[in-house]
Enzyme design. Structure first.
Site, PDB file in Angstrom:
ATOM      1  CB  SER A  30      27.467  68.842 -32.034  1.00  0.00           C
ATOM      2  OG  SER A  30      28.225  67.688 -32.300  1.00  0.00           O
ATOM      3  CE  LYS A  35      22.389  67.074 -31.264  1.00  0.00           C
ATOM      4  NZ  LYS A  35      23.777  67.485 -30.952  1.00  0.00           N
ATOM      5  CB  SER A  44      25.383  65.583 -33.622  1.00  0.00           C
ATOM      6  OG  SER A  44      25.462  66.277 -32.394  1.00  0.00           O
TER       7      SER A  44
END
Length: 567
Positions: A240, A141, A216
């Site tokens: 997330s 990420k 996210s």
């Protein structure tokens, strides 16, 4: 005096997108033999199988990219596949994936291939792998720090913000043999259940590209679902990891804070009770287990001050498996049908019914547990904590670039800021909630026949499957485990179909639990959500990663047995 011209935010975006496009194009030519891969017709929304259908990948590349992480590690350690061949296969699939759903921020293909070559040379020279992750491609990420690569957090103002050094987690996994080869997309500021920013654009779920990839860690979820990554690392403070796992139909593990390392102290934000964690996403439970067992074998408590001394406990894992698979109701799983605030959409309710029936058929004891009644104020507890700074850091960041503020993020108002005294008082309320829920869990001893309270819980992964872009408003299901600091993991159990998941008729009685519930229920129609994955969560108490992973195995076994019985 020479006048210094500062680029506008749109010029910064244009430059970064051009840079990214050039890298992807050059690697498409190298791995696929064409600058732009063949793509499905623009009317096709379900593209999850396109990497296989495109014709770009050889049978060997498909075998590699559809192997589990443990299979990849075994074959590379034996010299059957080289680290370079494995990485190039995943890069080829990643290039295709990027054209389908836009999961990438920064490709790191060059440095990944250099590392893979070093690993191959070491294996050739010594006959031994470098470490337990020798050659395994791992995507990251954007929020994870890699020296020399930007950590943008979805801000144009951070388009070239390069950390001084990599997170120690990244360093240690790299030393164990992991090959990092790309970073993936996130929402502006990370504080969103969507995956959109003005620097890299929007990411979609490959199951239905009109729907959200989640946030996210949305780029991770989408890339993993398309098979572009065998294992991705996301972060989670309010769902997330599990929201993207839910929306993209993958497995995802959110650990208890203090079990797995995340960022270094100097590159993280100090939290108060609700803290961010890092965890894996994969298309298999195997991937979650490879990450967990390997990471804990590296003794993170010796190099991360936030980590507890808790090595992997194989006995707990095996005992949970035994209780779940012996067919004697040795394991008891509690079903939490809703959070007391919103009613899950029909496909999720169907998933709950099917999993419950499959577990009962397997011999697992199942009981309904009303753990939440909607009076706890959990939504307010979460949002008050996240808004406690008043959003000033966010406003300072966007002011530097002049970029807009996305309508899809959770942005605090200045008047939401809490004083230190107010923050401590609010933290006490969270601790009190945790104690009440722990007591309520222990009270389930009265409804089981095992002599123990419920071992694990199953609950919806959200009140909705992947929603249309920009429509996600409620995320308490995903945030419950963060609020309680309990271990939680996502498991896919099906997909939305028109036949199985019709919209309830007007004659069906629906009494909304809240205004959120009314809004959510009115959104549903099978045509809107067609093909979206249906996922559930397996929830354990603090530091119960072994039990939760074993619980995933039990649920998976039950579903396989149920499906085979219907054939």
């Amino acid at each position: 005096m020479t006048k210094i011209t500062v680029p506008t935010w749109k010029e910064v975006v244009s430059g970064r997108k051009a840079q990214q496009a050039q890298t992807v194009r050059s690697w498409a030519e190298r791995t696929l033999g064409t600058a732009v891969p063949r793509l499905p017709d623009a009317t096709v929304t379900n593209v999850v199988d396109w990497p296989r259908q495109s014709g770009h990948l050889s049978a060997r590349q498909l075998e590699i990219t559809e192997s589990t992480p443990s299979q990849l590690l075994e074959k590379m350690a034996a010299g059957i596949w080289t680290a370079q061949e494995v990485l190039l296969s995943f890069i080829a699939r990643t290039v295709i994936a990027h054209h389908l759903t836009n999961p990438l921020t920064d490709p790191m293909f060059d440095q990944g291939l250099r590392r893979a070559a070093e690993l191959d040379a070491h294996l050739y020279d010594t006959g031994r792998p470098v470490g337990p992750l020798h050659g395994l491609p791992i995507s990251l990420k954007d929020a994870m720090n890699v020296q020399g690569m930007p950590t943008t957090l979805g801000f144009v103002a951070r388009a070239d913000a390069k950390p001084k050094h990599s997170d120690e987690l990244v360093v240690r996994l790299g030393a164990a043999g992991a090959v990092f080869y790309c970073k993936t997309n996130i929402p502006q500021s990370l504080m969103s259940g969507e995956c959109h920013n003005f620097l890299f654009g929007r990411t979609s779920t490959p199951w239905n590209t009109t729907l959200s990839a989640g946030g996210s860690s949305g780029g991770e979820g989408s890339l993993v679902a398309l098979g572009g990554s065998p294992l991705g690392i996301g972060t989670d403070i309010a769902g997330s990891i599990r929201t993207p796992a839910n929306f993209n139909g993958t497995f995802g593990l959110c650990p208890t804070y203090g079990r797995f390392p995340c960022h270094d102290a100097e590159q993280s934000s100090a939290g108060y009770l609700i803290n961010g964690v890092a965890g894996p996403l994969s298309r298999s439970i195997d991937g979650l287990e490879v990450y967990t067992k390997t990471l804990l074998s590296l003794k993170p408590w010796e190099w991360d001050a936030a980590c507890e001394r808790l090595p992997w406990d194989e006995a707990v894992y095996q005992e949970t498996l035994r209780l779940g698979l012996d067919g004697k109701e040795g394991l008891c799983i509690g079903f939490i049908n809703n959070d007391g605030v919103t009613t899950p959409h029909p496909p999720i309710q169907r998933g709950m019914r099917e999993v419950k029936a499959a577990l009962k058929d397997l011999g697992v004891q199942v009981v309904d547990v009303n753990l939440f009644d909607g009076t706890e104020g959990m939504w307010e507890m979460m949002t008050k904590m996240f808004n406690s700074t008043g959003g000033q850091d966010f406003r300072d960041t966007v002011h530097r670039s002049g970029e807009p503020i996305s309508d899809e993020i959770e942005l605090a108002d200045p008047e939401d800021a809490l004083s230190v005294r107010e923050l401590f008082q609010h933290g006490k309320k969270i601790l009190e909630l945790r104690e009440r829920k722990l007591r309520k869990w222990q009270d389930t001893l009265s409804v089981t026949s095992t002599g123990r309270p419920v071992d694990l819980f199953v609950l919806p992964s959200g009140c909705s499957v992947a929603p249309p872009h920009g429509s996600m408003k409620y995320w308490l299901y995903e945030a419950i485990s963060n609020l309680l600091d309990w271990t939680c993991a996502t498991i896919p159990v099906g997909n939305v179909t028109s036949a199985k998941d019709p919209k309830p008729g007007a004659e069906d009685d629906f009494v909304p639990l809240s205004s959120f519930d009314r809004y959510n229920w009115d959104l549903y129609s099978p045509e809107t959500y067609i093909d979206a994955p249906v996922c559930l969560q397996v929830l354990g108490d603090r530091f119960s990663e072994e039990k939760v992973l074993a619980g995933l195995r039990v649920v998976e076994a039950a579903l396989k047995a149920s499906q085979s019985g219907k054939e």
